[in-house]
Design an enzyme around this catalytic site. Structure first.
Site, PDB file in Angstrom:
ATOM      1  CB  SER A 113      -0.956  -0.051   1.186  1.00  0.00           C
ATOM      2  OG  SER A 113      -1.840   1.036   1.139  1.00  0.00           O
ATOM      3  CG  HIS A 114       0.150   3.570   3.300  1.00  0.00           C
ATOM      4  ND1 HIS A 114      -0.803   2.573   3.335  1.00  0.00           N
ATOM      5  CD2 HIS A 114       0.619   3.684   4.557  1.00  0.00           C
ATOM      6  CE1 HIS A 114      -0.902   2.119   4.575  1.00  0.00           C
ATOM      7  NE2 HIS A 114      -0.063   2.765   5.338  1.00  0.00           N
ATOM      8  CG  ASP A 277      -2.552   4.078  -1.484  1.00  0.00           C
ATOM      9  OD1 ASP A 277      -3.311   4.012  -2.478  1.00  0.00           O
ATOM     10  OD2 ASP A 277      -2.486   3.183  -0.627  1.00  0.00           O
ATOM     11  CG  ASP A 279      -2.653  -0.314  -2.650  1.00  0.00           C
ATOM     12  OD1 ASP A 279      -2.483   0.794  -2.115  1.00  0.00           O
ATOM     13  OD2 ASP A 279      -3.401  -1.187  -2.177  1.00  0.00           O
ATOM     14  CG  ASP A 281      -5.981   0.976  -1.157  1.00  0.00           C
ATOM     15  OD1 ASP A 281      -5.054   1.802  -1.087  1.00  0.00           O
ATOM     16  OD2 ASP A 281      -6.042  -0.048  -0.447  1.00  0.00           O
ATOM     17  NE  ARG A 282      -4.022   4.160   3.090  1.00  0.00           N
ATOM     18  CZ  ARG A 282      -3.477   4.289   4.271  1.00  0.00           C
ATOM     19  NH1 ARG A 282      -2.846   5.401   4.583  1.00  0.00           N
ATOM     20  NH2 ARG A 282      -3.561   3.337   5.168  1.00  0.00           N
ATOM     21  CE  LYS A 376      -7.551   1.742   1.977  1.00  0.00           C
ATOM     22  NZ  LYS A 376      -7.421   1.236   3.338  1.00  0.00           N
TER      23      LYS A 376
HETATM   24  C1  G1P Z   1      -4.172   1.593   8.216  1.00  0.00           C
HETATM   25  C2  G1P Z   1      -5.407   2.454   8.379  1.00  0.00           C
HETATM   26  C3  G1P Z   1      -6.637   1.629   8.111  1.00  0.00           C
HETATM   27  C4  G1P Z   1      -6.539   1.000   6.722  1.00  0.00           C
HETATM   28  C5  G1P Z   1      -5.241   0.226   6.588  1.00  0.00           C
HETATM   29  C6  G1P Z   1      -5.029  -0.299   5.183  1.00  0.00           C
HETATM   30  O1  G1P Z   1      -4.224   0.527   9.136  1.00  0.00           O
HETATM   31  O2  G1P Z   1      -5.464   3.034   9.663  1.00  0.00           O
HETATM   32  O3  G1P Z   1      -7.778   2.445   8.221  1.00  0.00           O
HETATM   33  O4  G1P Z   1      -7.615   0.149   6.481  1.00  0.00           O
HETATM   34  O5  G1P Z   1      -4.142   1.061   6.919  1.00  0.00           O
HETATM   35  O6  G1P Z   1      -4.919   0.730   4.246  1.00  0.00           O
HETATM   36  P1  G1P Z   1      -3.414   0.539  10.517  1.00  0.00           P
HETATM   37  O7  G1P Z   1      -1.983   0.805  10.160  1.00  0.00           O
HETATM   38  O8  G1P Z   1      -3.983   1.693  11.299  1.00  0.00           O
HETATM   39  O9  G1P Z   1      -3.692  -0.791  11.134  1.00  0.00           O
HETATM   40 ZN    ZN Z   2      -3.294   1.351  -0.281  1.00  0.00          ZN
END
Ligand code: G1P
Ligand code: ZN
Length: 543
Positions: A113-114, A277, A279, A281-282, A376
């Site tokens: 992801s990010h 981000d 991938d 989804d954000r 998302k």
């Molecule tokens: C974080 C975000 C959560 C999201 C997840 C995946 O998780 O807070 O809302 O679903 O990334 O993108 P966390 O690191 O808080 O467990």
């Molecule tokens: Zn992501």
């Protein structure tokens, strides 16, 4: 071609977190590590003989190597067909779209992801089920158990597949179809949104800047915004995906997307800014000199959903993760539709959407989406805003202010303390929990504590219970402090403190959230003893 059976020691640390298994690239590169997890997935989910699965990732370092390994393992495990994104790349929402469109059995999403990428960065893998969404906890738990016990895995001995050319290839008895997933995804967006209205907006001179952060959405943004919607070519930036995201941290927030933030707060600022981000989804939504809190963005999309073709008949219900602000709850109340509060993580929305109870859902962590997929969806959220702007012809700021006038403002902020020693983070959580017995009824400054708990959730569809989902300190006026530890990190601990206060007074709506939350933040710092325990005097990221 022969199928080889190879010994593996089993791994004790393959427990999927909030969103799949995430580790440093170096961890994934250990002998048998990736294979051990992939075999555990196959053993757990039992892909029916001949069935189709989908495979793709966000293009980060190690994506290509991992795709080749997974393809050979899929062939050795009796999978009939794999749909792979061209060059091995699929955004997370596009993968969800493809799983649903082609009625695949499920899919593997390769992403962290990010989190930063590159040889020193992170990698990740997650299994999505038939509905296109992340596997629920009972499956991820079973995968984890299997990964510990596994002693061998199966892999086909074969040459690598050509992933850059669209087409169908054979791998043993399995078919590999390299697909153009940008088209499938863009087609779905064109069904949901009124592209003609958005096109007219751009034709009238409306300016936007979308920052793909050198991550997966670049090609999607080019196809949708430039080719299909006619936005000028300079409406997108950092649109070439790079395996290390250009050395950046592909998280669309005010800290990491500062290049975009500077443009939107600059002298020549366009009317609208957005980022996505690693991938895809954000999303982050910005107006000219204006930031839209993700919780507000969800509420505003819900309140204006009937402007959008795909939701013109109304929405069935909404859902938000527990730490997300209650702004959307107020919209749901006004629309007389249900609103669900779930634990953090997208996997909890799937059942509600499958049951038709929820159309829109979101998280404060820059995640918003609808039942069009089961992930998302960053670009979908950007298109929601563009569609609403095209219909209303107001500025982003005017839309948000009008929303607050109607519903009041749920002032919101999140403070992240990254990279803490795990022992300190646990000590802090313990310290807060120990105060729960005597906190209710106490007056802390202008706030009186109503209740405290560790959030627990019972899924109304399958009855499954998820405990320990975050500490909540609820005040009598509806304000809240939520404290939880991240479940997506790969090293150390990240502490998140979420703050929310309701402000009905319109004359105070234009004030800065940090200013409005000052007292609540101080209360949180006192309750947690954050500075004494961690030595930190400021957060790593403020949202
Ligand atoms: C974080 C975000 C959560 C999201 C997840 C995946 O998780 O807070 O809302 O679903 O990334 O993108 P966390 O690191 O808080 O467990
Ligand atoms: Zn992501």
């Amino acid at each position: 071609m022969t199928i080889r059976t190879i010994s593996t020691p089993g791994f004790n640390d393959q427990k999927p977190g909030t969103s799949g298994l995430r580790k440093r690239v170096k961890v994934f590169q250990q002998p048998h590590y990736l294979e051990n997890f992939v075999q555990s997935v196959f053993d757990t989910v039992q892909v029916p003989a001949g069935a189709t699965i989908v495979l793709g990732g966000d293009g980060r370092f190690y994506n290509r190597e991992a795709i080749q390994v997974i393809l050979k393992m899929a062939a050795a495990n009796g999978v009939g067909r794999v749909l792979v994104g061209q060059a091995g790349i699929l955004s997370t929402p596009a993968e969800s779209c493809v799983i649903r469109k082609y009625q695949a059995f499920g899919g593997m999403v390769l992403s962290a992801s990010h989190n930063p990428g590159g040889p020193e960065g992170d990698f990740g893998i997650k299994f999505n089920i038939q509905n296109g969404g992340p596997a629920p906890e009972k499956i991820t738990e079973a995968i984890f158990e299997r990964a510990k016990q596994l002693r061998e895995y199966r892999i086909l001995e074969a040459a690598d597949i050509e992933l850059d050319q669209l087409g169908t290839y054979a791998l043993g008895d399995m078919q590999v179809e390299v697909i153009d997933a940008v088209r499938d995804y863009a087609d779905l967006m064109e069904e949901i949104f009124d592209f003609a209205a958005i096109k007219a907006l751009f034709a009238a001179g409306f300016r936007m800047k979308f920052d793909a952060m050198h991550a997966v959405t670049g090609p999607y943004a080019r196809e949708i915004f430039i080719r299909r919607l006619g936005a000028p070519a300079d409406s997108i930036m950092n649109a070439n995906p790079l395996p290390d995201f250009g050395g950046g941290h592909p998280d669309p927030n005010l800290t990491y997307a500062h290049e975009l933030v500077e443009i939107l707060y600059g002298a020549q600022a366009p009317e609208f800014g957005a980022a996505s981000d690693g991938d895809g989804d954000r999303n982050m939504i910005l107006g000219k000199h204006f930031f839209v809190t993700p919780s507000d963005s969800l509420a505003i999309i819900a309140a204006n959903a009937t402007c959008i073709r795909g939701y013109r008949d109304g929405i069935a219900g909404v859902a938000r993760s527990m730490p997300t602000s209650g702004a959307v709850d107020r919209v749901a109340k006004a629309l007389n539709i249900p609103c669900f509060e779930t634990p953090t993580g997208w996997k909890f929305f799937g059942n509600l959407m499958d049951a038709g109870k929820v159309t829109l859902c979101g998280e404060e962590s820059f995640g918003t989406s609808s039942s069009h997929v089961r992930e998302k969806d960053g670009l979908w959220a950007v298109l929601c805003w563009l569609n609403i702007l095209a219909v209303k012809r107001l500025s982003v700021e005017q839309i948000v202010m009008a929303h607050w006038r109607e519903f009041g403002r749920n002032v919101y902020s999140r403070l992240d303390y990254e990279d803490l020693p795990v022992s300190q983070a646990n000590q802090l959580m313990q310290h807060v929990t120990e105060q729960f017995a005597h906190l209710p009824g106490q007056q802390l400054g202008s706030y009186r504590v109503h209740a405290c708990d560790n959030f627990s959730y019972t899924d109304s569809i399958d009855g499954s219970v998820s405990r320990n989902q975050g500490l909540r300190i609820l005040f009598e006026d509806g304000s809240r402090i939520v404290i939880r530890l991240s479940g997506t990190g790969t090293e150390g601990a990240t502490l998140r403190i979420y703050l929310e206060a309701y402000e009905p007074d319109t004359s105070r709506h234009a004030l800065d959230a940090q200013e409005l939350l000052k007292e609540l933040i101080q209360i949180a710092l006192n309750l947690t003893q954050l500075q004494a325990i961690t030595g930190r005097d400021k957060p790593t990221v403020i949202t």
